[in-house]
Design an enzyme around this catalytic site. Structure first.
Site, PDB file in Angstrom:
ATOM      1  N   CYS A  15       1.026  -1.104   0.205  1.00  0.00           N
ATOM      2  CA  CYS A  15       0.037   0.057   0.031  1.00  0.00           C
ATOM      3  C   CYS A  15       0.723   1.319   0.009  1.00  0.00           C
ATOM      4  O   CYS A  15       1.258   1.493  -1.098  1.00  0.00           O
ATOM      5  CB  CYS A  15      -0.972  -0.145   1.218  1.00  0.00           C
ATOM      6  SG  CYS A  15      -2.492   1.108   0.825  1.00  0.00           S
ATOM      7  N   HIS A  30      -4.477  -4.349   0.125  1.00  0.00           N
ATOM      8  CA  HIS A  30      -4.191  -5.059   1.657  1.00  0.00           C
ATOM      9  C   HIS A  30      -4.712  -6.294   1.555  1.00  0.00           C
ATOM     10  O   HIS A  30      -5.490  -6.796   2.157  1.00  0.00           O
ATOM     11  CB  HIS A  30      -4.790  -4.152   2.689  1.00  0.00           C
ATOM     12  CG  HIS A  30      -4.017  -3.022   2.995  1.00  0.00           C
ATOM     13  ND1 HIS A  30      -3.095  -2.839   3.598  1.00  0.00           N
ATOM     14  CD2 HIS A  30      -4.451  -1.718   2.572  1.00  0.00           C
ATOM     15  CE1 HIS A  30      -2.705  -1.629   3.722  1.00  0.00           C
ATOM     16  NE2 HIS A  30      -3.437  -0.866   3.335  1.00  0.00           N
ATOM     17  N   GLU A  56      -3.431  -8.615   2.927  1.00  0.00           N
ATOM     18  CA  GLU A  56      -3.167  -9.185   4.354  1.00  0.00           C
ATOM     19  C   GLU A  56      -4.071  -8.985   5.342  1.00  0.00           C
ATOM     20  O   GLU A  56      -4.341  -9.740   6.219  1.00  0.00           O
ATOM     21  CB  GLU A  56      -1.751  -8.549   4.776  1.00  0.00           C
ATOM     22  CG  GLU A  56      -1.897  -7.247   5.543  1.00  0.00           C
ATOM     23  CD  GLU A  56      -1.960  -5.986   4.715  1.00  0.00           C
ATOM     24  OE1 GLU A  56      -1.947  -5.058   4.979  1.00  0.00           O
ATOM     25  OE2 GLU A  56      -1.976  -6.614   3.357  1.00  0.00           O
TER      26      GLU A  56
END
Length: 302
Positions: free
Chosen positions: A142, A235, A237
């Site tokens: 990001c 993102h 994750e």
């Protein structure tokens, strides 16, 4: 194979409940195995949540991974205790003489600032320069991806008319690229940012390859042709409820945020969101560790 990290890290209990194979420092040093050494520069404000998200992914491969957490010396974190940082984190001054097989530079909620306005920018520049000789491959996430694109390749960011927040479809441009080996031709991934980067500038850069993008969210996965730098503008994750927590936080602040797109069932914020991107997240991290770190890193650094 297990992940190794400092004894007593709060994420340990949760990872054990999730059956993630972890190993303490005492046991790991007794094994005659060369672990993959991964450095994580955690720039996110809620560091413990990010620790858990990344450790969960690093612990799901056949490789033994030794993790070191890095914090900036020029910025004081306000959302985590000093004791936590002193116990589990180090600073660049203490590790700059070492070599690492891989590194992760996380995002940070500061993308509306110009890069030179960020109080730790010069320190980050020093770290990014250091990675060229001391790290085999860097995974930038990001804002970390935008910082890498700007510093290494001169590609800036621009503000969006409204925040890019939600779950978006992405297409794979070249399924033979090792980083996305096994991906579906179309897959979903979360985004949460106020700025973006130019697809045209990335495509025109001779050192970069855009391997996945979204019609709504723009460039997503960019890889340098020497595999040293990988930029993920979203993102993957994130947990299932991370965007919900961000949305609820902004509502509580009276900011009147837009509901994250394609995220809540029927776009209803009262309903529980589901993680529909988990499999591709694990695949990306395992591909990175295998093809870009393990297969490329020397057994012994000179």
């Amino acid at each position: 194979m297990p992940i190794n990290f400092p004894n007593g890290l709060p994420a340990t209990e949760i990872l054990e409940k999730e059956k993630i194979f972890i190993m303490d420092e005492e046991r790991s040093t007794s094994q005659n195995i060369r672990p993959i050494k991964i450095l994580i520069l955690n720039l996110m404000p809620e560091k413990e949540k990010t620790e858990l998200q990344l450790l969960r992914l690093l612990g799901n491969t056949p490789l033994q991974v030794d993790v070191t957490f890095l914090d900036t010396a020029t910025h004081e974190s306000k959302n985590v205790s000093k004791n936590h940082l002193d116990t589990f984190y180090t600073t660049f001054e203490h590790i700059k003489s070492k070599k690492y097989d891989g590194m992760i530079i996380t995002g940070a909620p500061i993308e509306l600032f110009e890069f030179h306005e960020v109080d730790f920018w010069q320190e980050l520049v020093e770290i990014m320069n250091w990675t060229k000789t001391n790290v085999t491959s860097v995974l930038n996430i990001c804002w970390g991806a935008q910082a890498a694109l700007f510093h290494h390749y001169g590609i800036g960011k621009y503000p969006l008319p409204e925040k890019c927040s939600g779950i978006f479809d992405h297409i794979v441009r070249d399924s033979t690229v090792n980083l996305i080996r096994g991906f579906n031709d179309v897959y979903i991934a979360p985004h949460s940012r106020n700025t973006s980067v130019s697809v045209e500038e990335i495509e025109a850069h001779p050192e970069l390859e855009l391997i996945s993008e979204s019609e709504e969210a723009g460039a997503f996965i960019i890889v340098s042709k020497d595999h040293k730098q990988i930029m993920i503008t979203g993102h993957l994750e994130y947990d299932a409820d991370t965007l919900k927590q961000e949305y609820d936080r902004d509502v509580a602040k009276g900011l009147d945020p837009e509901v994250p797109k394609n995220y809540f069932p029927n776009d209803d914020p009262t309903k529980k969101p589901l993680n529909r991107w988990r499999s591709h997240t694990h695949l990306l991290f395992s591909n990175w560790l295998n093809y870009y770190v393990y297969q490329e890193t020397p057994y012994e650094w000179e």
